[in-house]
Design a protein around this motif. Sequence first.
Motif, PDB file in Angstrom:
ATOM      1  N   ASN A  44      59.463  82.398 -35.608  1.00 31.88           N
ATOM      2  CA  ASN A  44      58.596  81.864 -36.665  1.00 31.88           C
ATOM      3  C   ASN A  44      59.354  80.867 -37.533  1.00 31.88           C
ATOM      4  OD1 ASN A  44      56.236  83.170 -35.991  1.00 31.88           O
ATOM      5  ND2 ASN A  44      56.662  84.931 -37.281  1.00 31.88           N
ATOM      6  N   VAL A  45      60.600  81.168 -37.817  1.00 30.77           N
ATOM      7  CA  VAL A  45      61.424  80.229 -38.589  1.00 30.77           C
ATOM      8  C   VAL A  45      61.633  78.936 -37.792  1.00 30.77           C
ATOM      9  CG1 VAL A  45      63.726  79.866 -39.563  1.00 30.77           C
ATOM     10  CG2 VAL A  45      62.528  82.017 -39.968  1.00 30.77           C
ATOM     11  N   MET A  46      61.871  79.052 -36.493  1.00 31.57           N
ATOM     12  CA  MET A  46      62.032  77.862 -35.646  1.00 31.57           C
ATOM     13  C   MET A  46      60.749  77.024 -35.620  1.00 31.57           C
ATOM     14  SD  MET A  46      65.059  77.620 -34.382  1.00 31.57           S
ATOM     15  CE  MET A  46      65.769  78.281 -35.858  1.00 31.57           C
ATOM     16  N   ALA A  47      59.602  77.674 -35.512  1.00 27.75           N
ATOM     17  CA  ALA A  47      58.331  76.954 -35.512  1.00 27.75           C
ATOM     18  C   ALA A  47      58.099  76.273 -36.859  1.00 27.75           C
ATOM     19  CB  ALA A  47      57.177  77.907 -35.195  1.00 27.75           C
ATOM     20  N   TYR A  73      50.674  72.660 -44.761  1.00 30.70           N
ATOM     21  CA  TYR A  73      51.315  73.507 -45.758  1.00 30.70           C
ATOM     22  C   TYR A  73      50.834  74.953 -45.636  1.00 30.70           C
ATOM     23  CZ  TYR A  73      53.019  69.266 -47.979  1.00 30.70           C
ATOM     24  OH  TYR A  73      53.654  68.084 -48.239  1.00 30.70           O
ATOM     25  N   LEU A  74      49.574  75.140 -45.305  1.00 31.60           N
ATOM     26  CA  LEU A  74      49.045  76.485 -45.102  1.00 31.60           C
ATOM     27  C   LEU A  74      49.710  77.160 -43.902  1.00 31.60           C
ATOM     28  CD1 LEU A  74      46.867  78.555 -46.021  1.00 31.60           C
ATOM     29  CD2 LEU A  74      45.381  77.515 -44.312  1.00 31.60           C
ATOM     30  N   VAL A  81      55.771  83.475 -44.624  1.00 38.04           N
ATOM     31  CA  VAL A  81      55.439  84.829 -45.087  1.00 38.04           C
ATOM     32  C   VAL A  81      55.526  85.818 -43.927  1.00 38.04           C
ATOM     33  CG1 VAL A  81      53.527  86.261 -45.929  1.00 38.04           C
ATOM     34  CG2 VAL A  81      54.044  84.092 -47.049  1.00 38.04           C
ATOM     35  N   LEU A  82      54.999  85.429 -42.767  1.00 36.30           N
ATOM     36  CA  LEU A  82      55.051  86.315 -41.607  1.00 36.30           C
ATOM     37  C   LEU A  82      56.495  86.580 -41.177  1.00 36.30           C
ATOM     38  CD1 LEU A  82      53.318  87.911 -39.643  1.00 36.30           C
ATOM     39  CD2 LEU A  82      53.229  85.892 -38.190  1.00 36.30           C
ATOM     40  N   GLN A  86      58.116  90.242 -41.094  1.00 42.79           N
ATOM     41  CA  GLN A  86      58.684  90.744 -39.847  1.00 42.79           C
ATOM     42  C   GLN A  86      60.150  91.112 -40.017  1.00 42.79           C
ATOM     43  OE1 GLN A  86      57.724  87.413 -37.400  1.00 42.79           O
ATOM     44  NE2 GLN A  86      55.923  88.416 -36.519  1.00 42.79           N
ATOM     45  N   ALA A  87      60.883  90.331 -40.782  1.00 36.62           N
ATOM     46  CA  ALA A  87      62.303  90.648 -41.000  1.00 36.62           C
ATOM     47  C   ALA A  87      62.461  91.944 -41.787  1.00 36.62           C
ATOM     48  CB  ALA A  87      62.990  89.499 -41.728  1.00 36.62           C
ATOM     49  N   VAL A  88      61.603  92.170 -42.755  1.00 40.74           N
ATOM     50  CA  VAL A  88      61.687  93.388 -43.552  1.00 40.74           C
ATOM     51  C   VAL A  88      61.253  94.596 -42.727  1.00 40.74           C
ATOM     52  CG1 VAL A  88      60.680  94.598 -45.532  1.00 40.74           C
ATOM     53  CG2 VAL A  88      61.435  92.235 -45.773  1.00 40.74           C
TER      54      VAL A  88
END
Length: 98
Positions: A44-47, A73-74, A81-82, A86-88
């Motif tokens: 998700n960070v890469m995307a 931006y959305l 946020v996802l 997911q990391a948490v």
Amino acid sequence: MLPVFIYWGIILACIAWFALSLFFSIFYLSRKENGNLWAFAFFNVMAAIVLAIMLVVYRTWGWDVTQYSSLIYLILAGLGVLAVVQAVLGREPKTAKA
């Protein structure tokens, strides 16, 4: 015409990835396999990075593409946020040593 296809292709790919990532996050959470969420958070960070680079490039040079920045931006906010959720939730509980 090619910049338009690239622009919308990246946006649609990120939307599809967001939906797929959300589905598999729920799937793995329901099966108590939280460790798999770390990979989805990374992707998700890469995307989000790819989408942000595309936003900068298209804002800088334009190429006569009608830009819907609120949609981008959305999607960026949703991916961010996802990824945090997911990391948490991807943390595995530590086993207690006897």
